[in-house]
Write a protein that holds these residues in place. Structure first.
Motif, PDB file in Angstrom:
ATOM      1  N   GLU A  26       0.826  -1.206   0.000  1.00 37.40           N
ATOM      2  CA  GLU A  26       0.000   0.000   0.000  1.00 37.40           C
ATOM      3  C   GLU A  26       0.856   1.250   0.000  1.00 37.40           C
ATOM      4  O   GLU A  26       0.519   2.247  -0.665  1.00 37.40           O
ATOM      5  N   ALA A  29       1.916   1.803  -3.414  1.00 37.43           N
ATOM      6  CA  ALA A  29       0.786   2.247  -4.240  1.00 37.43           C
ATOM      7  C   ALA A  29       0.583   3.749  -4.104  1.00 37.43           C
ATOM      8  O   ALA A  29       0.299   4.439  -5.086  1.00 37.43           O
ATOM      9  N   HIS A  30       0.738   4.258  -2.909  1.00 35.65           N
ATOM     10  CA  HIS A  30       0.545   5.699  -2.690  1.00 35.65           C
ATOM     11  C   HIS A  30       1.618   6.528  -3.378  1.00 35.65           C
ATOM     12  O   HIS A  30       1.379   7.679  -3.734  1.00 35.65           O
ATOM     13  N   LYS A  37      -1.346   3.597 -10.057  1.00 33.95           N
ATOM     14  CA  LYS A  37      -2.022   3.628  -8.761  1.00 33.95           C
ATOM     15  C   LYS A  37      -3.391   2.944  -8.836  1.00 33.95           C
ATOM     16  O   LYS A  37      -3.793   2.231  -7.916  1.00 33.95           O
ATOM     17  N   VAL A  38      -4.091   3.126  -9.927  1.00 36.19           N
ATOM     18  CA  VAL A  38      -5.397   2.490 -10.103  1.00 36.19           C
ATOM     19  C   VAL A  38      -5.230   0.969 -10.102  1.00 36.19           C
ATOM     20  O   VAL A  38      -5.992   0.256  -9.441  1.00 36.19           O
ATOM     21  N   TYR A  40      -2.746  -0.713  -8.758  1.00 35.91           N
ATOM     22  CA  TYR A  40      -2.379  -1.077  -7.390  1.00 35.91           C
ATOM     23  C   TYR A  40      -3.623  -1.223  -6.526  1.00 35.91           C
ATOM     24  O   TYR A  40      -3.785  -2.187  -5.802  1.00 35.91           O
ATOM     25  N   GLN A  41      -4.486  -0.229  -6.595  1.00 33.10           N
ATOM     26  CA  GLN A  41      -5.669  -0.223  -5.743  1.00 33.10           C
ATOM     27  C   GLN A  41      -6.588  -1.416  -6.049  1.00 33.10           C
ATOM     28  O   GLN A  41      -7.150  -2.013  -5.140  1.00 33.10           O
ATOM     29  N   GLU A  42      -6.736  -1.739  -7.321  1.00 28.65           N
ATOM     30  CA  GLU A  42      -7.569  -2.885  -7.694  1.00 28.65           C
ATOM     31  C   GLU A  42      -6.991  -4.176  -7.127  1.00 28.65           C
ATOM     32  O   GLU A  42      -7.712  -4.988  -6.548  1.00 28.65           O
ATOM     33  N   LEU A  44      -4.835  -4.460  -4.660  1.00 32.61           N
ATOM     34  CA  LEU A  44      -4.855  -4.423  -3.193  1.00 32.61           C
ATOM     35  C   LEU A  44      -6.243  -4.766  -2.654  1.00 32.61           C
ATOM     36  O   LEU A  44      -6.362  -5.437  -1.627  1.00 32.61           O
ATOM     37  N   SER A  45      -7.273  -4.346  -3.345  1.00 25.85           N
ATOM     38  CA  SER A  45      -8.631  -4.697  -2.925  1.00 25.85           C
ATOM     39  C   SER A  45      -8.825  -6.207  -2.956  1.00 25.85           C
ATOM     40  O   SER A  45      -9.417  -6.789  -2.040  1.00 25.85           O
TER      41      SER A  45
END
Length: 95
Positions: A26, A29-30, A37-38, A40-42, A44-45
């Motif tokens: 995370e 990702a930041h 980043k998008v 990463y967020q997907e 990570l979810s």
């Protein structure tokens, strides 16, 4: 062969390790660029959902009878392997 209590402790340690690895991912990702980043967020979810599944399985293992916990252990190992593979793929993709 591990006893139920030993296995539950092993799973607790794995969940702690998952949390630490996810914290590192995370943080990366930041710092990443907007389009990365998008992604990463997907991912990570997905990892968070898998970790939550691991927590639920740990609670189920704790409550399992001696007769049923071996089957639950096998299922939990499958979840762990899938999570581990996902983390490795995630790390490799975003190096």
């Amino acid at each position: 062969m591990s006893t139920k209590d030993e296995y539950v402790e092993k799973m607790k340690q794995r969940l702690d390790k998952w949390s630490a690895e996810m914290d590192v991912l995370e943080a990366k990702a930041h710092k990443s660029q907007k389009e990365a980043k998008v992604k990463y967020q997907e991912q990570l979810s997905t990892l968070h959902a898998m970790r939550q599944d691991g927590e639920k399985r740990l609670e189920t293992l704790k409550a399992a009878t001696e007769d049923s916990w071996e089957q639950l252990k096998a299922e939990t190992e499958n979840v762990w392997d899938a999570f581990k593979d996902s983390v490795h793929a995630f790390k490799a993709h975003f190096k």
